[in-house]
Design a protein around this motif. Structure first.
Motif, PDB file in Angstrom:
ATOM      1  N   ILE A   1       1.253  -1.205  -0.325  1.00  0.00           N
ATOM      2  CA  ILE A   1      -0.355   0.087   0.191  1.00  0.00           C
ATOM      3  C   ILE A   1       0.786   1.319   0.134  1.00  0.00           C
ATOM      4  N   PRO A   2       1.480   1.059   0.906  1.00  0.00           N
ATOM      5  CA  PRO A   2       2.655   3.007   0.728  1.00  0.00           C
ATOM      6  C   PRO A   2       3.644   2.651  -0.296  1.00  0.00           C
ATOM      7  N   ASN A   3       4.065   1.424  -0.542  1.00  0.00           N
ATOM      8  CA  ASN A   3       4.897   1.706  -1.827  1.00  0.00           C
ATOM      9  C   ASN A   3       3.291   2.237  -3.268  1.00  0.00           C
ATOM     10  N   ALA A   4       2.984   1.764  -3.238  1.00  0.00           N
ATOM     11  CA  ALA A   4       1.817   2.115  -5.166  1.00  0.00           C
ATOM     12  C   ALA A   4       1.351   3.446  -4.381  1.00  0.00           C
ATOM     13  N   TYR A   5       1.595   3.594  -2.978  1.00  0.00           N
ATOM     14  CA  TYR A   5       1.123   5.345  -3.155  1.00  0.00           C
ATOM     15  C   TYR A   5       2.600   6.122  -3.781  1.00  0.00           C
ATOM     16  N   PHE A   6       3.532   5.809  -2.851  1.00  0.00           N
ATOM     17  CA  PHE A   6       4.927   6.631  -3.816  1.00  0.00           C
ATOM     18  C   PHE A   6       4.397   6.555  -5.197  1.00  0.00           C
ATOM     19  N   ALA A   7       4.739   5.176  -5.717  1.00  0.00           N
ATOM     20  CA  ALA A   7       4.733   5.410  -6.798  1.00  0.00           C
ATOM     21  C   ALA A   7       3.863   6.173  -7.426  1.00  0.00           C
ATOM     22  N   ARG A   8       2.512   6.145  -7.413  1.00  0.00           N
ATOM     23  CA  ARG A   8       1.681   7.352  -7.589  1.00  0.00           C
ATOM     24  C   ARG A   8       1.875   8.222  -7.836  1.00  0.00           C
ATOM     25  N   GLN A   9       2.416   9.377  -6.798  1.00  0.00           N
ATOM     26  CA  GLN A   9       2.874  10.076  -6.263  1.00  0.00           C
ATOM     27  C   GLN A   9       3.591  10.519  -7.702  1.00  0.00           C
ATOM     28  N   VAL A  10       5.014   9.975  -7.219  1.00  0.00           N
ATOM     29  CA  VAL A  10       5.984  10.004  -8.138  1.00  0.00           C
ATOM     30  C   VAL A  10       6.003  10.225  -9.904  1.00  0.00           C
ATOM     31  N   PHE A  11       5.302   9.225  -9.940  1.00  0.00           N
ATOM     32  CA  PHE A  11       4.879   8.818 -11.976  1.00  0.00           C
ATOM     33  C   PHE A  11       3.362   9.991 -11.795  1.00  0.00           C
ATOM     34  N   ARG A  12       2.992  10.626 -11.589  1.00  0.00           N
ATOM     35  CA  ARG A  12       1.820  11.460 -11.903  1.00  0.00           C
ATOM     36  C   ARG A  12       2.340  12.740 -12.980  1.00  0.00           C
ATOM     37  N   PHE A  13       3.830  12.948 -12.774  1.00  0.00           N
ATOM     38  CA  PHE A  13       3.750  13.613 -13.914  1.00  0.00           C
ATOM     39  C   PHE A  13       4.959  13.509 -14.566  1.00  0.00           C
ATOM     40  N   THR A  14       5.769  13.499 -15.642  1.00  0.00           N
ATOM     41  CA  THR A  14       6.730  13.171 -16.180  1.00  0.00           C
ATOM     42  C   THR A  14       7.083  14.315 -16.828  1.00  0.00           C
TER      43      THR A  14
END
Length: 136
Positions: free
Chosen positions: A59-72
């Motif tokens: 759960i926390p890793n998925a949240y982190f990945a979602r926040q990081v890859f929101r913008f590119t």
């Protein structure tokens, strides 16, 4: 006349390829559930300790990945940096909260199994990222 108008081809930003997040976290959840269901006939406490420990990792890793890859892209450098900060702080707080909740609300709990499942899923995350990045 500006440089953008003089350019014949549209301006493109270099982007880092987004990892297949749904595939990575879907596989992790599937492995956690499979391990938990496999342990169920042997020891029910161990089975739900595996499930809880694995999900505390996912759960926390998925949240982190979602926040990081929101913008590119370079045009979104500020938003990408903010995503890293927001993702890392959210991941840390969520991990602490989930561990605390497990220790307070889940009785009985096999703590060693919980931490072992957490660590194995963390390692699985790294292996899946490396494997799927290479396209294997």
């Amino acid at each position: 006349m500006t440089a953008d108008r003089q350019r014949k081809t549209p301006r493109t930003a270099h982007q880092i390829a987004r990892p297949p997040l749904l595939k990575i976290y879907g596989l992790q959840i599937a492995v956690v559930l499979l391990a938990s269901v496999t342990a169920l006939p042997l020891d029910m406490v161990a089975a739900y300790s595996i499930a809880i420990g694995g999900m505390i990792s996912v759960i926390p890793n998925a949240y982190f990945a979602r926040q990081v890859f929101r913008f590119t892209g370079a045009a979104y450098a500020r938003q990408v940096a903010q995503g890293f900060y927001r993702g890392e702080s959210g991941k840390f707080i969520t991990t602490l909260g989930l561990f605390a909740s497990a220790f307070v609300f889940v009785k009985p709990l096999q703590v060693f199994v919980l931490f072992l499942a957490y660590l194995i899923v963390m390692l699985l995350n790294a292996v899946l990222l490396a494997t799927l990045k290479r396209g294997i």
